[in-house]
Design an enzyme around this catalytic site. Structure first.
Site, PDB file in Angstrom:
ATOM      1  N   CYS A   1       7.973  24.268  -1.914  1.00  0.00           N
ATOM      2  CA  CYS A   1       6.884  25.052  -1.965  1.00  0.00           C
ATOM      3  C   CYS A   1       6.238  25.456  -3.269  1.00  0.00           C
ATOM      4  CB  CYS A   1       7.437  26.296  -1.209  1.00  0.00           C
ATOM      5  SG  CYS A   1       6.100  27.190  -0.148  1.00  0.00           S
TER       6      CYS A   1
ATOM      7  N   HIS B   1       8.972  22.582   4.437  1.00  0.00           N
ATOM      8  CA  HIS B   1      10.458  23.376   4.392  1.00  0.00           C
ATOM      9  C   HIS B   1      11.407  22.263   5.144  1.00  0.00           C
ATOM     10  CE1 HIS B   1       9.331  26.868   1.940  1.00  0.00           C
ATOM     11  NE2 HIS B   1       8.064  26.529   2.459  1.00  0.00           N
TER      12      HIS B   1
ATOM     13  N   GLU C   1      14.420  22.586   5.253  1.00  0.00           N
ATOM     14  CA  GLU C   1      15.541  23.586   5.523  1.00  0.00           C
ATOM     15  C   GLU C   1      15.143  24.486   6.720  1.00  0.00           C
ATOM     16  OE1 GLU C   1      13.510  23.928   3.162  1.00  0.00           O
ATOM     17  OE2 GLU C   1      12.800  26.151   2.833  1.00  0.00           O
TER      18      GLU C   1
END
Ligand SMILES: [Mn+2]
Length: 233
Positions: free
Chosen positions: A105, A208, A210
């Site tokens: 990000c 993302h 994760e």
């Protein structure tokens, strides 16, 4: 890894997305969090003598002075000059020392700036016919398509040409920095993943993995590859 200062219930808190801590610890890597504090600047040099890798996470907007643009600072989201200064010091150090670097990000945007690239101040205003890169009503469930470039580490990890990824950003890579190779782009052309093949390990993703761990096996491989690089230095 550097924390993020947020205001919650009128109090400033140092915040960190704990999933990163878990993913690193699961792989035998102990994360150290650098606090956003004025005093950090005085002790950072000492700590930068001994570390194995650098992870840069999400956060607010980067001061456009770092990519040589004039912009009304009051229009920036979560502008934090101290976070900028500390993170850029850390990144420049890791880059010069050829230590593994992974960014998500804001982290990929910092990596791009480190390579002399530029950033869109607002992708939804500046890109013609943008896809939705952030859903302010629901960050976690939002997905958009990215197309992966074959022959890149990202394609190797995911083993497929297209992914539906979780993103929540209003900035993005406008001019790619020197030495970075694109690994993925959204359908509006925005670059969503980069790497620098000349570095020991240097990967930045706008999306993302994760936060969508159960959706692709490749999500775990991103962290496997980073921690392998960290452990085998
Ligand atoms: Mn996006």
């Amino acid at each position: 890894m550097v924390s993020r200062r947020l205001i919650r219930k009128n109090k400033t808190i140092d915040w960190f997305s704990e999933i990163y801590l878990q993913l690193l610890a699961e792989r035998g890597v102990m994360p150290i969090i650098v606090p956003i504090a004025e005093a950090t600047k005085g002790i950072l040099d000492e700590y930068l003598k001994d570390y194995d890798g650098m992870l840069m996470m999400e956060g607010g907007d980067i001061d456009p002075q770092y990519y040589h643009e004039n912009y009304d600072l009051t229009k920036l989201d979560e502008y934090d000059p101290l976070k900028d200064e500390i993170e850029i010091t850390c990144l420049r150090h890791a880059f010069a020392a050829n230590k593994p670097i992974l960014g998500f990000c804001r982290g990929v945007q910092l990596i791009n700036v480190l390579h002399g690239g530029k950033i869109y101040n607002d992708v939804h205003l500046e890109i013609p016919n943008p896809v939705l890169h952030i859903n302010y009503e629901n960050y976690d469930s939002h997905r958009h398509k990215v197309i992966l470039e074959e022959g890149t580490p990202l394609f190797e990890w995911y083993g497929q040409k297209e992914l539906m990824v979780n993103t929540y950003h209003h900035q993005g890579i406008k001019v790619l920095g020197k030495g970075l190779i694109p690994m993925a782009h959204a359908e509006d052309g925005l670059i969503e993943g980069v790497y620098n093949p000349a570095h020991s390990f240097l990967v930045g993703l706008q999306f993302h993995p994760e936060r969508m761990l159960s959706e692709y096996k490749g999500n775990q491989k991103v962290f496997d590859a980073f921690t392998d690089a960290v452990k085998h230095r």
